[in-house]
Design an enzyme around this catalytic site. Structure first.
Site, PDB file in Angstrom:
ATOM      1  N   LEU A  61      25.924  47.582  33.222  1.00  0.00           N
ATOM      2  CA  LEU A  61      26.650  48.841  33.466  1.00  0.00           C
ATOM      3  C   LEU A  61      27.873  48.975  32.570  1.00  0.00           C
ATOM      4  O   LEU A  61      28.555  47.994  32.295  1.00  0.00           O
ATOM      5  CB  LEU A  61      27.126  48.873  34.924  1.00  0.00           C
ATOM      6  CG  LEU A  61      26.044  48.882  35.998  1.00  0.00           C
ATOM      7  CD1 LEU A  61      26.679  48.658  37.370  1.00  0.00           C
ATOM      8  CD2 LEU A  61      25.273  50.193  35.964  1.00  0.00           C
ATOM      9  N   GLU A  85      31.391  36.283  39.398  1.00  0.00           N
ATOM     10  CA  GLU A  85      32.545  36.398  40.300  1.00  0.00           C
ATOM     11  C   GLU A  85      32.422  37.599  41.242  1.00  0.00           C
ATOM     12  O   GLU A  85      33.013  37.611  42.326  1.00  0.00           O
ATOM     13  CB  GLU A  85      33.826  36.510  39.473  1.00  0.00           C
ATOM     14  CG  GLU A  85      34.760  37.545  39.994  1.00  0.00           C
ATOM     15  CD  GLU A  85      36.059  37.666  39.285  1.00  0.00           C
ATOM     16  OE1 GLU A  85      36.852  36.734  39.383  1.00  0.00           O
ATOM     17  OE2 GLU A  85      36.291  38.713  38.669  1.00  0.00           O
ATOM     18  N   CYS A 127      35.554  37.018  35.226  1.00  0.00           N
ATOM     19  CA  CYS A 127      34.342  37.374  35.987  1.00  0.00           C
ATOM     20  C   CYS A 127      33.141  36.504  35.660  1.00  0.00           C
ATOM     21  O   CYS A 127      32.121  36.592  36.327  1.00  0.00           O
ATOM     22  CB  CYS A 127      34.010  38.843  35.817  1.00  0.00           C
ATOM     23  SG  CYS A 127      33.865  39.353  34.145  1.00  0.00           S
ATOM     24  N   ARG A 181      34.417  50.331  43.192  1.00  0.00           N
ATOM     25  CA  ARG A 181      33.377  49.425  43.700  1.00  0.00           C
ATOM     26  C   ARG A 181      33.680  48.859  45.093  1.00  0.00           C
ATOM     27  O   ARG A 181      32.799  48.283  45.727  1.00  0.00           O
ATOM     28  CB  ARG A 181      33.192  48.259  42.726  1.00  0.00           C
ATOM     29  CG  ARG A 181      32.746  48.675  41.320  1.00  0.00           C
ATOM     30  CD  ARG A 181      31.292  49.061  41.297  1.00  0.00           C
ATOM     31  NE  ARG A 181      30.853  49.443  39.958  1.00  0.00           N
ATOM     32  CZ  ARG A 181      30.459  48.592  39.014  1.00  0.00           C
ATOM     33  NH1 ARG A 181      30.436  47.290  39.266  1.00  0.00           N
ATOM     34  NH2 ARG A 181      30.077  49.027  37.835  1.00  0.00           N
ATOM     35  N   HIS A 236      37.765  47.067  37.999  1.00  0.00           N
ATOM     36  CA  HIS A 236      38.131  46.227  39.137  1.00  0.00           C
ATOM     37  C   HIS A 236      39.634  45.938  39.106  1.00  0.00           C
ATOM     38  O   HIS A 236      40.261  46.031  38.051  1.00  0.00           O
ATOM     39  CB  HIS A 236      37.425  44.854  39.043  1.00  0.00           C
ATOM     40  CG  HIS A 236      35.956  44.873  39.289  1.00  0.00           C
ATOM     41  ND1 HIS A 236      35.044  44.398  38.371  1.00  0.00           N
ATOM     42  CD2 HIS A 236      35.224  45.294  40.353  1.00  0.00           C
ATOM     43  CE1 HIS A 236      33.821  44.504  38.863  1.00  0.00           C
ATOM     44  NE2 HIS A 236      33.894  45.049  40.064  1.00  0.00           N
TER      45      HIS A 236
HETATM   46  N1  LIG Z   1      34.822  41.106  37.667  1.00  0.00           N
HETATM   47  C1  LIG Z   1      34.503  41.801  36.597  1.00  0.00           C
HETATM   48  O1  LIG Z   1      35.372  42.223  35.844  1.00  0.00           O
HETATM   49  N2  LIG Z   1      33.232  42.061  36.395  1.00  0.00           N
HETATM   50  C2  LIG Z   1      32.723  42.787  35.289  1.00  0.00           C
HETATM   51  C3  LIG Z   1      31.478  43.504  35.650  1.00  0.00           C
HETATM   52  C4  LIG Z   1      30.917  44.281  34.512  1.00  0.00           C
HETATM   53  C5  LIG Z   1      29.605  44.973  34.803  1.00  0.00           C
HETATM   54  N3  LIG Z   1      29.091  45.555  33.612  1.00  0.00           N
HETATM   55  C6  LIG Z   1      29.752  46.032  35.865  1.00  0.00           C
HETATM   56  O2  LIG Z   1      30.025  47.170  35.541  1.00  0.00           O
HETATM   57  O3  LIG Z   1      29.587  45.735  37.041  1.00  0.00           O
END
Ligand SMILES: NC(=O)NCCC[C@H](N)C(=O)O
Length: 258
Positions: free
Chosen positions: A19, A67, A248, A133, A163
């Site tokens: 994403l 994470e 993460c 989220r 986040h």
């Molecule tokens: N804890 C974080 O910073 N996670 C990154 C998640 C990226 C992933 N592409 C997302 O949009 O969920």
């Protein structure tokens, strides 16, 4: 002696479908991502962490961002309920891993949503980002699980980044660091140090004053080194293209006694 274990999860073959919400999509070099992930894991091991690989979730493009699937406080794990539908399949493997490590396990239930990237622990204060989220029910459920264990949960609005921990993390002395243009309410933190780069806001505490940081934040690394910290630099460019950061890619567990 408390153990120092770090959960990691190798990138899915579908990583490039991960994403993106707040940035433009860029092409991912999957081979480079794999190499960067190995170097990241090696950096944890070099600095005293035993890495524990969660079973891969190859169908989930964002599963490398392990994470987000769990929050651990003391020996209690709260399994997330991701706000992004495509990430719901990530939690099963993480639940098994933390249970195997001896955590007691709780879950976020519908209608709650919560992702681990929204949770920043500073001592016994747990900041939780209410943003895209993580919803209000998720915040309430986090409180219900961790406050009886002695944590103080502080909810923080997050509107400019994915986040909470995309905006702020904390130094070993508890000072919260962040790239000010992306932090909604810096006054919520008792000590706040602005840093000059967005990815400079992300540090993983490796102990002994060492901070794992991304290569994309050289000015912040210089600032923190000048304050007596020891940055350890890793290049995570391919994960940054998916709004990932150093925090993460692992879940550090410090308070397990097995
Ligand atoms: N804890 C974080 O910073 N996670 C990154 C998640 C990226 C992933 N592409 C997302 O949009 O969920």
């Amino acid at each position: 002696m408390p153990s120092k274990k770090a959960l990691i999860r190798r990138p899915s073959p579908r990583l490039s479908e991960g994403l993106v919400t707040h940035i433009e999509r860029e092409e991912i070099d999957a081979d480079l991502a794999g190499r960067q992930w190995e170097v990241y894991a090696e950096a944890l091991r070099t600095h005293g962490w035993e890495t524990v690989e969660v079973d891969p979730a190859d169908d989930c493009p964002d599963s490398v961002f392990v994470e987000d699937a769990v929050v651990v406080y003391r020996n209690v794990a709260l399994i997330a309920r991701p706000g992004a539908d495509s990430r719901r399949g990530e939690t099963g493997g993480v639940e098994e891993a933390v249970a195997r490590l001896g955590c007691s396990v709780n879950w976020v239930w519908e209608p709650g949503t919560l992702e681990g990237g929204d949770v920043l622990k500073v001592g016994d204060t747990i900041y939780v980002g209410r943003g895209g989220r993580t919803n209000a029910a998720g915040v309430q459920q986090l409180k219900a699980v961790f406050e009886p264990l002695g944590a103080r949960v502080v909810a923080v609005p997050v509107s400019k980044v994915l986040h909470l921990k995309s905006a702020v993390t904390a130094l070993p002395d508890g000072t919260v660091i962040g790239y000010a243009p992306l932090v909604d309410t810096p006054s919520l933190f008792p000590r706040f140090l602005p840093v000059p780069e967005e990815s400079g806001a992300h540090v993983v505490l490796l102990d002994g004053g060492k901070l794992l940081m991304a290569a994309s934040a050289p000015k912040t690394a210089e600032l923190l080194a000048d304050l007596g910290h020891e940055p350890v630099i890793v290049d995570i460019s391919e994960f940054e293209k998916l709004e990932g950061c150093v925090t993460c890619l692992s879940v550090r567990l410090r308070e397990l006694y097995i």
